[in-house]
Design an enzyme around this catalytic site. Structure first.
Site, PDB file in Angstrom:
ATOM      1  N   SER A 150      35.399  34.175  44.007  1.00  0.00           N
ATOM      2  CA  SER A 150      34.467  33.911  42.916  1.00  0.00           C
ATOM      3  C   SER A 150      34.500  35.003  41.858  1.00  0.00           C
ATOM      4  O   SER A 150      34.396  34.728  40.659  1.00  0.00           O
ATOM      5  CB  SER A 150      33.053  33.767  43.481  1.00  0.00           C
ATOM      6  N   TYR A 151      34.632  36.248  42.295  1.00  0.00           N
ATOM      7  CA  TYR A 151      34.614  37.359  41.333  1.00  0.00           C
ATOM      8  C   TYR A 151      35.769  37.235  40.349  1.00  0.00           C
ATOM      9  O   TYR A 151      35.568  37.292  39.129  1.00  0.00           O
ATOM     10  CB  TYR A 151      34.691  38.692  42.079  1.00  0.00           C
ATOM     11  N   SER A 152      36.991  37.053  40.855  1.00  0.00           N
ATOM     12  CA  SER A 152      38.159  36.949  39.976  1.00  0.00           C
ATOM     13  C   SER A 152      38.019  35.773  39.020  1.00  0.00           C
ATOM     14  O   SER A 152      38.284  35.895  37.819  1.00  0.00           O
ATOM     15  CB  SER A 152      39.431  36.774  40.813  1.00  0.00           C
ATOM     16  N   LYS A 155      35.140  36.441  36.387  1.00  0.00           N
ATOM     17  CA  LYS A 155      35.490  37.478  35.417  1.00  0.00           C
ATOM     18  C   LYS A 155      36.611  37.023  34.490  1.00  0.00           C
ATOM     19  O   LYS A 155      36.648  37.409  33.313  1.00  0.00           O
ATOM     20  CB  LYS A 155      35.881  38.766  36.139  1.00  0.00           C
TER      21      LYS A 155
END
Length: 300
Positions: A150-152, A155
């Site tokens: 989710s972070y990648s 962002k």
């Protein structure tokens, strides 16, 4: 221009920061204040406001998901650094996507309405992580359509949304530090060191692959240079320069680390992202800095 004259010129500029109480944010406030800038920083809580005030910046209460609070907070500032983000690593969450993507849109739309002329969006090398090996990446490496975690994904979407706002009246630049470390570090490196010391860290292929790193002083240097000299619409990597062996880098702050070796297996997503072992940099990561000569003396 000498240092004193440069600091005097900086006093005419107000820089607005989101995420000012975070690791990158509070170190950036220190740097900007030292350079003579006036700094105003968004604070969601009393504790965040206290941190900002202790650094001699002006705290203003608000939230990146509340656009009305942002416009009022930014009024009178010249430049913006958007460093706030949900940095959790794990499975996809709607909340993280909302914070990182919609929050970024709110911040930049508010900046335009407030008359801010230049903005730096703090991104990450993780925007390139797709699960495939990542080697010798540079600013021309395309952002993949699918990401690991989710972070990648959030962002990457946020960086693309930020750079899409680069047009007349507001220049937007993105910076991508990789594996931030240094004094008062509260992010990934302390967790990695503790895991290594306790024997809970699994080295991928012995941990001998190369990775890029970015000391916090180089992060703040790169952000300031992007603010002052960056080209609107561009994304820049910030690194310490020459890639290092991952195991040697983690072991350097400690002594003999008793750890186990594995060639394949399960690791938590936060650890995969920090080490680059999710397949994205399994063979080594060599991220090149587009902001040159940023090595600073006395790194600690």
């Amino acid at each position: 221009m000498d240092l004193e004259q440069g600091m005097a010129n900086n006093q005419d500029k107000c820089v607005f920061i989101t995420g000012g109480s975070g690791y990158i944010g509070h170190n950036l406030i220190r740097r900007l204040i030292a350079d003579g800038y006036s700094v105003r920083a968004l604070a969601r809580s009393d504790s965040a406001a206290e941190i900002v005030a202790e650094l001699r910046a002006e705290p203003v209460r608000g939230d990146i998901l509340n656009r009305a609070s942002l416009e009022a907070a930014m009024h009178g500032c010249d430049w913006l650094v958007h460093a706030a983000a949900d940095t959790g690593h794990g499975a996809f969450t709607t909340r993280q996507h909302h914070t990182n993507l919609d929050g970024t849109r709110n911040v930049l739309n508010a900046a335009r309405e407030a008359g801010i002329k230049r903005a730096v969006h703090v991104s990450t090398e993780a925007v390139l992580l797709s699960g495939a090996p990542l080697r010798n990446a540079n600013e021309n490496t395309p952002i993949p359509s699918r990401h690991t975690g989710s972070y990648s994904a959030s962002k990457a979407a946020a960086e693309q949304a930020a750079l899409a706002e680069n047009r007349a009246g507001l220049e937007v630049i993105a910076v991508r530090p990789r594996f931030v470390w240094g004094r008062d570090d509260t992010t990934a490196l302390p967790q990695l060191i503790e895991a290594a010391r306790s024997g809970k860290l699994a080295w991928i292929d012995g941990g001998t692959y190369l990775t890029s790193t970015t000391h916090i002083d180089n992060v703040t240097e790169g952000i300031v240079r992007a603010l002052e000299q960056g080209r609107g619409g561009e994304a820049y990597f910030i690194t310490d320069g020459t890639p290092v062996e991952f195991r040697a880098f983690v072991a350097r702050p400690g002594s003999s680390l008793q750890t186990r070796r594995c060639r394949a297996g399960w690791l938590p997503l936060w650890l995969e992202s920090a080490t680059g072992s999710s397949g994205s940099v399994a063979g080594g990561s060599v991220l090149r800095s587009a902001v040159r000569n940023m090595e600073r003396s006395g790194l600690r």
